[in-house]
Write a protein that holds these residues in place. Structure first.
Motif, PDB file in Angstrom:
ATOM      1  N   MET A  65       0.829  -1.190   0.000  1.00  0.00           N
ATOM      2  CA  MET A  65       0.000   0.000   0.000  1.00  0.00           C
ATOM      3  C   MET A  65       0.869   1.246   0.000  1.00  0.00           C
ATOM      4  SD  MET A  65      -3.071   1.025   2.563  1.00  0.00           S
ATOM      5  CE  MET A  65      -1.982   2.210   3.328  1.00  0.00           C
ATOM      6  N   ARG A  66       0.372   2.306  -0.659  1.00  0.00           N
ATOM      7  CA  ARG A  66       1.160   3.520  -0.762  1.00  0.00           C
ATOM      8  C   ARG A  66       1.089   4.312   0.533  1.00  0.00           C
ATOM      9  NH1 ARG A  66      -0.183   8.531  -4.629  1.00  0.00           N
ATOM     10  NH2 ARG A  66      -0.015   9.778  -2.768  1.00  0.00           N
ATOM     11  N   THR A  67       2.251   4.585   1.118  1.00  0.00           N
ATOM     12  CA  THR A  67       2.283   5.472   2.285  1.00  0.00           C
ATOM     13  C   THR A  67       3.207   6.631   1.950  1.00  0.00           C
ATOM     14  OG1 THR A  67       3.799   3.831   3.143  1.00  0.00           O
ATOM     15  CG2 THR A  67       1.705   4.030   4.277  1.00  0.00           C
ATOM     16  N   PRO A  68       2.691   7.860   2.036  1.00  0.00           N
ATOM     17  CA  PRO A  68       3.508   9.009   1.638  1.00  0.00           C
ATOM     18  C   PRO A  68       4.827   9.058   2.409  1.00  0.00           C
ATOM     19  CG  PRO A  68       1.249   9.684   2.063  1.00  0.00           C
ATOM     20  CD  PRO A  68       1.361   8.247   2.490  1.00  0.00           C
ATOM     21  N   ILE A  69       5.849   9.550   1.746  1.00  0.00           N
ATOM     22  CA  ILE A  69       7.152   9.681   2.384  1.00  0.00           C
ATOM     23  C   ILE A  69       7.204  11.092   2.977  1.00  0.00           C
ATOM     24  CG2 ILE A  69       8.333  10.333   0.219  1.00  0.00           C
ATOM     25  CD1 ILE A  69      10.674   8.495   1.183  1.00  0.00           C
ATOM     26  N   LYS A  70       7.448  11.180   4.289  1.00  0.00           N
ATOM     27  CA  LYS A  70       7.371  12.481   4.969  1.00  0.00           C
ATOM     28  C   LYS A  70       8.669  13.265   4.770  1.00  0.00           C
ATOM     29  CE  LYS A  70       4.058  11.370   8.573  1.00  0.00           C
ATOM     30  NZ  LYS A  70       4.124   9.929   8.933  1.00  0.00           N
ATOM     31  N   PRO A  71       8.574  14.591   4.687  1.00  0.00           N
ATOM     32  CA  PRO A  71       9.788  15.404   4.520  1.00  0.00           C
ATOM     33  C   PRO A  71      10.859  15.082   5.572  1.00  0.00           C
ATOM     34  CG  PRO A  71       7.837  16.770   4.268  1.00  0.00           C
ATOM     35  CD  PRO A  71       7.352  15.401   4.661  1.00  0.00           C
ATOM     36  N   LYS A  72      10.432  14.811   6.812  1.00  0.00           N
ATOM     37  CA  LYS A  72      11.403  14.504   7.884  1.00  0.00           C
ATOM     38  C   LYS A  72      12.155  13.214   7.579  1.00  0.00           C
ATOM     39  CE  LYS A  72       8.815  14.883  11.645  1.00  0.00           C
ATOM     40  NZ  LYS A  72       8.365  14.927  13.041  1.00  0.00           N
ATOM     41  N   GLU A  73      11.409  12.239   7.022  1.00  0.00           N
ATOM     42  CA  GLU A  73      12.026  10.951   6.671  1.00  0.00           C
ATOM     43  C   GLU A  73      13.045  11.147   5.548  1.00  0.00           C
ATOM     44  OE1 GLU A  73       9.095   8.056   5.505  1.00  0.00           O
ATOM     45  OE2 GLU A  73      10.623   6.562   4.989  1.00  0.00           O
ATOM     46  N   ILE A  74      12.662  11.960   4.568  1.00  0.00           N
ATOM     47  CA  ILE A  74      13.570  12.235   3.453  1.00  0.00           C
ATOM     48  C   ILE A  74      14.839  12.914   3.983  1.00  0.00           C
ATOM     49  CG2 ILE A  74      13.876  13.519   1.294  1.00  0.00           C
ATOM     50  CD1 ILE A  74      10.856  13.202   0.830  1.00  0.00           C
ATOM     51  N   SER A  75      14.669  13.898   4.869  1.00  0.00           N
ATOM     52  CA  SER A  75      15.839  14.608   5.419  1.00  0.00           C
ATOM     53  C   SER A  75      16.766  13.632   6.132  1.00  0.00           C
ATOM     54  CB  SER A  75      15.396  15.688   6.407  1.00  0.00           C
ATOM     55  OG  SER A  75      14.732  16.703   5.708  1.00  0.00           O
ATOM     56  N   HIS A  76      16.185  12.732   6.904  1.00  0.00           N
ATOM     57  CA  HIS A  76      17.019  11.762   7.615  1.00  0.00           C
ATOM     58  C   HIS A  76      17.791  10.880   6.625  1.00  0.00           C
ATOM     59  CE1 HIS A  76      18.441   8.648  10.255  1.00  0.00           C
ATOM     60  NE2 HIS A  76      17.802   7.748   9.523  1.00  0.00           N
ATOM     61  N   ILE A  77      17.089  10.396   5.617  1.00  0.00           N
ATOM     62  CA  ILE A  77      17.747   9.514   4.644  1.00  0.00           C
ATOM     63  C   ILE A  77      18.874  10.263   3.936  1.00  0.00           C
ATOM     64  CG2 ILE A  77      17.444   8.250   2.470  1.00  0.00           C
ATOM     65  CD1 ILE A  77      14.530   7.656   3.412  1.00  0.00           C
ATOM     66  N   LEU A  78      18.583  11.478   3.484  1.00  0.00           N
ATOM     67  CA  LEU A  78      19.570  12.195   2.670  1.00  0.00           C
ATOM     68  C   LEU A  78      20.745  12.719   3.498  1.00  0.00           C
ATOM     69  CD1 LEU A  78      17.306  14.122   0.143  1.00  0.00           C
ATOM     70  CD2 LEU A  78      18.314  11.851  -0.035  1.00  0.00           C
ATOM     71  N   ASN A  79      20.522  12.989   4.773  1.00  0.00           N
ATOM     72  CA  ASN A  79      21.596  13.608   5.561  1.00  0.00           C
ATOM     73  C   ASN A  79      22.315  12.665   6.519  1.00  0.00           C
ATOM     74  OD1 ASN A  79      21.331  16.415   4.654  1.00  0.00           O
ATOM     75  ND2 ASN A  79      19.283  16.199   5.493  1.00  0.00           N
ATOM     76  N   GLU A  80      21.667  11.562   6.885  1.00  0.00           N
ATOM     77  CA  GLU A  80      22.251  10.699   7.917  1.00  0.00           C
ATOM     78  C   GLU A  80      22.414   9.233   7.501  1.00  0.00           C
ATOM     79  OE1 GLU A  80      23.394  11.798  10.759  1.00  0.00           O
ATOM     80  OE2 GLU A  80      22.634  13.846  10.451  1.00  0.00           O
ATOM     81  N   LEU A  81      21.373   8.683   6.931  1.00  0.00           N
ATOM     82  CA  LEU A  81      21.325   7.237   6.734  1.00  0.00           C
ATOM     83  C   LEU A  81      22.540   6.710   5.961  1.00  0.00           C
ATOM     84  CD1 LEU A  81      19.070   4.844   7.107  1.00  0.00           C
ATOM     85  CD2 LEU A  81      19.097   4.957   4.629  1.00  0.00           C
ATOM     86  N   GLY A  82      23.125   5.635   6.468  1.00  0.00           N
ATOM     87  CA  GLY A  82      24.254   4.990   5.793  1.00  0.00           C
ATOM     88  C   GLY A  82      25.591   5.658   6.084  1.00  0.00           C
TER      89      GLY A  82
END
Ligand SMILES: *Cc1c(COP(=O)(O)O)cnc(C)c1O
Length: 394
Positions: A1-18
Motif C-alpha cells: 500500500m502507498r504510504t507518503p514519504i514524509k519530509p522529515k524521513e527524506i531529510s534523515h535519509i539524505l543527511n544521515e542514513l548509511g
C-alpha cells in the motif's frame, strides 16, 4: 500500500542514513573511496572476504564503501530492501531483465518504453531465444491478453518519457503476481520521491541516475532497487559477471546531488506545471502532455499513484511542416538543443530528429509536431518568454 514519504524521513535519509562520520575523522561530507582493492591482514581473512563479496570490501567490482552509502540511501527512498549501482541506466535495465529470463521465455513490454530498453528485447535478447510482445500500457486488458505460459517479465515505464502515458501499477502488479510473473519498472521520471512502485507490488525498480539523481548533466549512472533475494542473485550474476558497475567517483557525485534532490524536484515540477498550464492556452500549441494536467487522460491515476511530477513535458506545435518545428527549436535562446534531461539546465528536443530525413512518416501515436522540453532551474517566466518568442517563428 502507498504510504507518503514524509519530509522529515527524506531529510534523515539524505543527511544521515548509511553515514558514520566517526569512521572518517568526523568529516561532514562523505569520503570518496577511490580504490579498486582492499587489503587483508591474513590469507584466512582474505578467504572469508572472497566468500562474502557482497558484504565485504574486497574489490570495487563488488562492494565499495562510497557506493554502499549511496545504495543504503536509494534503497530507503525507494522502500526496497536493497539497491545495486550500475555504470548507466541501461546497464541496470539490462541486468534486471537478463537476471529474470532464460532461453524460451517471453517478456511483455510497454510500447512507449525508452527505446534502448526495447532494443534490448528486439535486437539483443532475441538472439538468446527470448520472445517479446509490445503492448499499449494504458490498456490493462491488452496486458492480460499478452500473457503466455512462458511469460516471465512485464517491463513497465510509468510515466513514459515522451507522451507521459501511465500504467496502473497496482493493477499490473496484481495480474503479474497471479501468474508468477516478475514486474520491472523504469522509475526515472518520477524518482522515488514522487513514486515508489515497490509499495504497489512492483518487484524491481530501475533509475537512470544520469537524470535527476545526478542532476548536473556531468555523470552517467544507474540504480536497481529490489528485495534482498533478487539483489543477491543479481549481484552474483549480472552485476559481478557483466561488470557494468558504477565508479565510486560517480557515487560520490550523486551523494552530493542527493542533498538537494527535494528542492530541485520541487522547482523542476512547479516550473513544468506553470509552463504546461500557460502553453495549453497558447494559440500556436495543439496539445500539451504532462501527467499532472487536468487535461491528461490519466490525471486521476497520476494523482492516485504519484505524489508529484518533475520537469519533463511535451507539446505538439501548430506547424505546417518540419521546417517550422526546426525554426521553433532553433529560435530558443534559453533552452539548449540536446537529448537527455534531469540537470539544472533547460533543454529542448523535437521528436522529428528521430525520423530519418525524406521518409514518409506516419505514426499516429507520435506526431512529427511533438517537441519535448526539460524545465531546468531557471526562473519560470524567463523560460516562458523564451518559448513565446520562439513560437512566433514557427
Ligand atoms: C536516460 C534514460 C534511460 C537510460 O539511462 P542511461 O543512464 O542513459 O543509460 C532509461 N530510461 C529513461 C526513461 C531514460 O530517460
Amino acid at each position: 500500500m502507498r504510504t507518503p514519504i514524509k519530509p522529515k524521513e527524506i531529510s534523515h535519509i539524505l543527511n544521515e542514513l548509511g553515514e558514520d562520520r566517526t569512521k572518517y575523522y568526523n568529516a561532514a561530507a562523505v569520503p570518496l573511496m577511490q580504490n579498486s582493492i582492499f587489503t587483508f591482514d591474513t590469507i584466512e581473512d582474505l578467504r572469508c572476504g572472497l566468500n562474502a563479496q557482497d558484504s565485504t570490501c574486497v574489490y570495487s567490482r563488488g562492494k565499495n564503501p562510497t557506493n554502499s552509502i549511496l545504495q543504503a540511501k536509494l534503497a530507503a527512498l525507494e522502500r526496497t530492501e536493497e539497491c545495486l549501482l550500475f555504470a548507466s541506466g541501461m546497464a541496470a535495465i539490462s541486468a534486471a531483465v537478463m537476471s529474470e529470463v532464460r532461453s524460451g521465455d517471453h517478456v511483455i513490454c510497454m510500447d512507449q518504453t525508452y527505446y534502448p530498453a526495447v532494443k534490448l528485447l528486439k535486437q539483443y535478447l532475441v538472439r538468446f531465444n527470448i520472445e517479446y510482445t509490445l503492448v499499449d500500457g494504458k490498456d490493462l486488458a491488452a496486458i492480460k491478453a499478452a500473457i503466455q505460459p512462458n511469460t516471465r517479465v512485464i517491463y513497465l515505464e510509468s510515466p513514459t518519457s515522451f507522451l507521459f502515458d501511465l500504467q496502473d501499477l497496482e493493477a499490473v502488479a496484481n495480474i503479474a503476481k497471479e501468474h508468477g510473473i516478475t514486474t520491472i519498472i523504469d522509475n526515472t521520471f518520477a524518482t522515488s520521491l514522487y513514486q515508489r512502485p515497490a509499495e504497489l507490488g512492483i518487484d524491481i525498480v530501475i533509475h537512470s541516475a544520469t537524470k535527476y539523481l545526478g542532476g548536473c548533466s556531468d555523470l552517467m549512472g544507474g540504480a536497481l532497487c529490489t528485495d534482498s533475494v533478487r539483489c543477491k542473485n543479481i549481484f552474483d550474476g549480472e552485476f559481478m559477471t557483466l561488470g557494468g558497475i558504477m565508479p565510486p567517483f560517480h557515487a560520490w557525485l550523486i551523494l552530493r546531488s542527493l542533498r538537494t534532490l527535494p528542492i530541485r524536484l520541487k522547482q523542476h515540477g512547479s516550473t513544468a506545471q506553470y509552463l504546461c498550464e500557460r502553453l495549453e492556452k497558447h494559440p500556436k500549441i495543439e496539445r500539451v502532455y504532462y501527467p499532472f494536467l487536468k487535461s491528461h487522460p490519466q490525471y486521476e491515476l497520476a494523482k492516485k499513484q504519484m505524489e508529484g511530477a518533475t520537469g519533463l513535458f511535451s507539446f505538439d506545435v501548430k506547424a505546417d511542416d518540419e521546417q517550422g518545428i526546426h525554426r521553433f527549436c532553433n529560435s530558443l535562446k534559453c533552452f539548449m538543443r540536446a537529448i537527455s534531461w534531469g540537470g539544472y539546465e533547460s533543454l529542448v528536443v523535437p521528436f522529428c530528429v528521430n525520423i530519418p530525413e525524406g521518409t514518409d512518416y506516419d505514426n499516429p501515436a507520435f506526431s512529427w509536431k511533438l517537441v519535448r522540453v526539460h524545465a531546468g532551474l531557471e526562473d519560470p517566466n524567463y523560460l516562458l518568454e523564451d518559448i513565446e518568442q520562439a513560437l512566433e517563428k514557427v
